[in-house]
Design a protein around this motif. Structure first.
Motif, short mmCIF file in Angstrom:
data_model
loop_
_atom_site.label_atom_id
_atom_site.label_comp_id
_atom_site.label_asym_id
_atom_site.label_seq_id
_atom_site.Cartn_x
_atom_site.Cartn_y
_atom_site.Cartn_z
N MET A 38 0.76 -1.26 -0.11
CA MET A 38 -0.01 0.04 -0.01
C MET A 38 1.08 1.16 0.17
N LEU A 39 2.18 1.35 0.70
CA LEU A 39 2.90 2.36 0.92
C LEU A 39 3.43 2.57 -0.49
N LEU A 40 3.87 1.58 -1.32
CA LEU A 40 4.50 1.83 -2.44
C LEU A 40 3.42 2.25 -3.73
N ALA A 41 2.13 1.80 -3.49
CA ALA A 41 1.12 2.27 -4.22
C ALA A 41 0.86 3.68 -4.14
N LEU A 42 0.69 4.16 -2.83
CA LEU A 42 0.64 5.66 -2.69
C LEU A 42 1.81 6.30 -3.01
N GLN A 43 2.95 5.76 -2.91
CA GLN A 43 4.08 6.50 -3.38
C GLN A 43 4.31 6.84 -4.82
N ASN A 44 3.70 5.77 -5.46
CA ASN A 44 3.90 5.79 -6.92
C ASN A 44 3.08 7.02 -7.52
N GLU A 45 1.62 6.94 -6.99
CA GLU A 45 0.70 7.87 -7.35
C GLU A 45 0.93 9.29 -7.09
N PHE A 46 1.60 9.42 -5.92
CA PHE A 46 1.89 10.74 -5.36
C PHE A 46 3.06 11.29 -6.29
N ASP A 47 3.97 10.53 -6.58
CA ASP A 47 5.30 10.74 -7.72
C ASP A 47 4.59 11.14 -8.91
N LEU A 48 3.55 10.57 -9.45
CA LEU A 48 2.95 10.76 -10.78
C LEU A 48 2.30 12.25 -10.73
N LEU A 49 1.67 12.58 -9.60
CA LEU A 49 0.98 13.47 -9.35
C LEU A 49 1.68 15.03 -9.48
N LYS A 50 2.99 14.72 -8.79
CA LYS A 50 3.69 15.90 -8.89
C LYS A 50 3.89 16.78 -10.00
N SER A 51 4.09 16.00 -10.77
CA SER A 51 4.16 16.81 -12.47
C SER A 51 2.99 16.74 -13.11
N ASP A 52 1.73 16.47 -12.50
CA ASP A 52 0.74 16.26 -13.41
C ASP A 52 -0.31 17.68 -13.15
N LYS A 53 -0.07 18.41 -14.46
CA LYS A 53 -0.81 19.63 -14.13
C LYS A 53 -2.15 19.73 -14.55
N THR A 54 -2.77 18.72 -14.81
CA THR A 54 -4.22 18.44 -15.12
C THR A 54 -4.91 18.45 -13.73
N ILE A 55 -4.29 17.94 -12.86
CA ILE A 55 -4.80 17.79 -11.54
C ILE A 55 -4.69 18.80 -10.58
N ARG A 56 -5.61 19.50 -9.92
CA ARG A 56 -5.70 20.63 -9.14
C ARG A 56 -5.89 20.31 -7.58
N VAL A 57 -6.34 19.23 -7.26
CA VAL A 57 -6.87 18.81 -6.09
C VAL A 57 -6.82 17.18 -5.85
N VAL A 58 -6.39 16.62 -4.75
CA VAL A 58 -6.39 15.29 -4.44
C VAL A 58 -7.31 14.83 -3.22
N ILE A 59 -8.20 13.89 -3.59
CA ILE A 59 -9.02 13.48 -2.52
C ILE A 59 -8.35 12.02 -2.14
N LEU A 60 -8.08 11.91 -0.76
CA LEU A 60 -7.67 10.58 -0.39
C LEU A 60 -8.60 9.99 0.33
N ALA A 61 -9.26 9.05 0.14
CA ALA A 61 -10.32 8.34 0.61
C ALA A 61 -10.03 6.74 0.80
N ALA A 62 -11.22 5.85 1.28
CA ALA A 62 -10.85 4.54 1.72
C ALA A 62 -12.10 3.91 1.48
N SER A 63 -12.02 2.64 1.08
CA SER A 63 -13.26 1.82 0.94
C SER A 63 -13.55 0.82 2.26
N GLY A 64 -14.88 0.64 2.41
CA GLY A 64 -15.04 -0.17 3.39
C GLY A 64 -15.56 0.63 4.69
N LYS A 65 -15.56 0.16 5.87
CA LYS A 65 -16.01 0.80 7.25
C LYS A 65 -14.97 1.75 7.72
#
Length: 262
Positions: A38-65
């Motif tokens: 999970m840590l690796l998956a989050l790190q990979n997405e955040f690293d991609l988002l650093k240079s993604d100028k199409t994304i203005r805001v990130v929502i961090l959510a979770a599934s389940g209860k």
């Protein structure tokens, strides 16, 4: 939807819409534990988002209860040696600091319990919207491993004595108290959680991108001087705690669902 939607079995789901990226922790049966995967998956997405100028805001959510129950104690117990445990916490600390380093504001959408490193994750986000039934706790002290790394983020959100109360007692606080203490920004009913989080995200997404990025960067530079050293220190403390006798005994008790020895 994202141009590259993740399969439902992925540990982390991503959806991009209207300049807003929603990342969803997707291990509900495991309370979305921050495993190495999970840590690796989050790190990979955040690293991609650093240079993604199409994304203005990130929502961090979770599934389940539950939002996130923290680290996987079975994984930590299996690591055994201090250097291997230290590597895990260094990985987690890097991921947490990446949230702050992102040019996009990150909003935690908290639908359930956030414990230990899960509570840290909420605190590390720039903003947080919580369901009125959500709970927050840093319970490690009860089991022999003080929540020192969660304390870095929690201690930078709450007044010092409030943070120490959470860390020293391990007590659970409800969403109303989390709002009062400064851990979350808004508390909403279940029917309004998605709407209110999206509304807040849209409000920020409409602001000038470079201005928001520069403002966020400057805010943390002046507020959190020394955070890297703080995480380095805290990672060493918590790793030693898990590798020590009390921590290992506490993990055994927790995993075996029995009270810890005092």
């Amino acid at each position: 939807m994202s141009a590259n939607p993740r399969a439902d079995q992925s540990v982390l789901l991503r959806e991009d819409r209207e300049g807003i990226c929603t990342l969803t922790l997707n291990r509900p049966q495991q309370m979305n534990l921050l495993t190495t995967e999970m840590l690796l998956a989050l790190q990979n997405e955040f690293d991609l988002l650093k240079s993604d100028k199409t994304i203005r805001v990130v929502i961090l959510a979770a599934s389940g209860k539950g939002f996130c129950a923290g680290h996987d104690l079975k994984e930590i117990r299996a690591l055994k040696e201090l250097p291997r445990i230290e590597k895990l916490f260094a990985q987690c600390s890097r991921m947490m600091q990446t949230i702050t380093a992102l040019p996009q504001p990150v909003i935690a959408r908290v639908q359930g319990a956030a414990a230990a490193a899960g509570c840290q994750l909420v605190a590390q986000c720039d903003l947080a919207v919580a369901l009125e039934t959500a709970k927050f706790t840093t319970p490690g002290v009860t089991w022999g491993f003080f929540c020192s790394t969660p304390g870095v983020a929690v201690g930078r959100n709450l007044l010092r004595k409030r943070a120490m109360e959470m860390l020293l007692t391990g007590d659970v606080i409800d969403a109303a108290k989390a709002l009062e203490w400064g851990l979350v920004n808004r508390v909403v009913s279940s029917e309004n959680l998605f709407e209110e989080t999206w509304k807040l995200a849209r409000q920020i997404a409409e602001k000038p991108r470079e201005t928001v990025a520069a403002g966020k960067r400057a805010f943390y530079r002046q507020m959190d001087l020394g955070v890297e050293k703080a995480y380095e220190l805290a990672s060493g403390v918590i790793s030693s705690s898990f590798a020590g006798e009390e921590g290992r005994a506490g993990m055994d008790a927790f995993i075996e669902k029995r009270p810890p020895k005092s």
